[in-house]
Design a protein around this motif. Sequence first.
Motif, short mmCIF file in Angstrom:
data_model
loop_
_atom_site.label_atom_id
_atom_site.label_comp_id
_atom_site.label_asym_id
_atom_site.label_seq_id
_atom_site.Cartn_x
_atom_site.Cartn_y
_atom_site.Cartn_z
N THR A 59 0.77 -1.28 -0.02
CA THR A 59 -0.14 -0.04 -0.17
C THR A 59 0.77 1.26 -0.12
O THR A 59 0.36 2.36 -0.02
CB THR A 59 -0.97 -0.10 1.42
OG1 THR A 59 -0.10 -0.26 2.47
CG2 THR A 59 -2.14 -1.03 1.18
N TRP A 60 2.17 1.30 0.18
CA TRP A 60 3.12 2.59 -0.17
C TRP A 60 3.34 2.75 -1.56
O TRP A 60 4.29 3.73 -1.82
CB TRP A 60 4.30 2.04 0.74
CG TRP A 60 5.01 0.83 0.15
CD1 TRP A 60 5.91 0.74 -0.61
CD2 TRP A 60 4.69 -0.42 0.86
NE1 TRP A 60 6.39 -0.62 -0.71
CE2 TRP A 60 5.85 -1.30 0.36
CE3 TRP A 60 4.09 -0.83 1.70
CZ2 TRP A 60 5.79 -2.76 0.39
CZ3 TRP A 60 4.14 -2.44 2.15
CH2 TRP A 60 4.94 -3.27 1.46
N ASP B 252 2.51 3.18 -5.98
CA ASP B 252 1.82 4.22 -6.82
C ASP B 252 0.21 3.75 -6.84
O ASP B 252 -0.51 4.43 -7.15
CB ASP B 252 2.34 4.35 -8.08
CG ASP B 252 3.61 5.13 -7.62
OD1 ASP B 252 3.60 5.93 -6.58
OD2 ASP B 252 4.39 5.31 -8.83
N ALA C 132 -1.78 4.24 -4.31
CA ALA C 132 -2.13 5.93 -4.23
C ALA C 132 -3.23 6.27 -5.24
O ALA C 132 -4.01 7.35 -4.94
CB ALA C 132 -0.96 6.68 -4.53
N PRO D 298 -3.57 5.93 1.85
CA PRO D 298 -2.33 6.52 2.28
C PRO D 298 -1.87 5.14 2.77
O PRO D 298 -2.17 4.01 2.95
CB PRO D 298 -2.99 7.36 3.64
CG PRO D 298 -4.46 6.45 4.01
CD PRO D 298 -4.89 5.98 2.71
#
Length: 529
Positions: free
Chosen positions: A258-259, A261, A264, A269
Amino acid sequence: MASVGFRGDLSQAFRARIPILYVESYEEHRALAEIAAVARDPELVRTPRALLTWSPTSGLIQPDGTARRGAIDPEDALVAALRTEEPSVFVFCDLHGTLGPAVVRLLRDVAVAFRAGPVPRTLIILAPALHIPHDLEKEVSILDFPLPAETEIRALLDRMIDDNVATGRITVTLTPGDRERFAKAALGLTLHEAENAFARAMVDDAVLAPADLAVVHEEKRQAVRKSGLLEFVEPHTGLADVGGLENLKRWLLRRDGTWLDEAAAWGLPAPRGVLITGVPGCGKSLTAKAVAAGWGLPLLRLDMGRVFSGLVGSSEQNMRTAIRAAEATSPCVLWVDEIEKGLAASGSGSGSGDNTGTGARVFGTFLTWLQEKTRPVFVMATANDIARLPAELLRKGRFDEIFFVDLPTGPERTAIWTVHLNRRLSRPAVAGRLDLTPALLTELTKLTDGFSGAEIEQAVVSALYDAFAQRRPLEREDLVRAVTNTVPLSVTQAERITAIRSWAADRAVAATAPEDWDMGTGNGRAVEF
């Protein structure tokens, strides 16, 4: 690009006629390129400026590339800058190492002259370390020079791949997502460090594959070690190796990646982190190590004992340095083990055993960062003594969730015995007369009712000591004797465990949900509050 922000700040400083700037960076060539781009761009500055550079080895180099005579020493070079009457930017590299009384006095003269002069002139001190004498604190403005952004690192990676593939030197098996992971993994490195890491990954076996991400992490390990405040931990177990804790494991697995792109684009977040509390020895620290391995991220351990120092103001600076190092290494997992020992006393303003308020200030810095951090640093904090946790730490927004870990149930104890005994019985010197039958595992499971995972492991180790003393294989009697001689924490600290369970009933999420209790898989956990 990250440099856009620096260019904007620098052009603003030029137009404001700030006479002396200090830029801290190891990337001298990259910083010089950015300074030159701003100084010569009429859209960023009203009056383009000539760029002159000085270093202790080359002296003062003029815009045409020649060295000015008689301007080798810093004093002579500063006098030459004072006598220059055309729009100019003077970049003094490594001047911080020569800041004696004469140089400081000349810099103060430069500040006055450049501020009031008829033509725009600026002096920039470019150095890898920030060192400003007290006499210059009011004359010098610090300008942050960021490390390369992901777009810059991705461009470097793509260029290196294209160059080497075109010559047939390497084979690349990376997907676009893998390339993004490589670029994100190199965040926090200089371009030179990132180039070294990518080059090492390519020459290892002439194949650039997802597994080579470990090479980039190794480069980061070197950078983290230099900070002296964080420890780079090499995790050897994944989430699949953690018995039980199914609810916690599902929560973590849903947040894998989940970090990136892709997340995103969904408006998600990056996760902030979790606080894991519960009975000591039941897998809290193991889970912190496992999540880093499962996510393929570097694991950093913050030792609060290293943060606190006897020098006034140094503890607060150490915390800020540790935070910067973690953010420079992001995306990463930051493991704060037994956080209550470092922060509980500071919650009352008493500091870390002192009455100066140092602990409270360090605690405040850490809390503010937890609340406001934007970089993908996933904080895994563990705590055994929840009574010592400051209330401010438990407020929503610091962590995404608070999980409670209880003593293992029967099926989990069976799994724990199986893991530790199989690990030892695979050695020829240990194996022999002991047969790991279902009957033996059932017996050991019943004997260790109320034992933690750590206590079961130590029982195996104790039994091995008895066998080793007589230089014979491990036997059933060794294990039974080790268990019988152990008084578990659930007995010696029964009141404390009851209090922990009572606290967690209303404040934490069970690491194993009720639907996961005893599912016949060896991973159930009965949590009774």
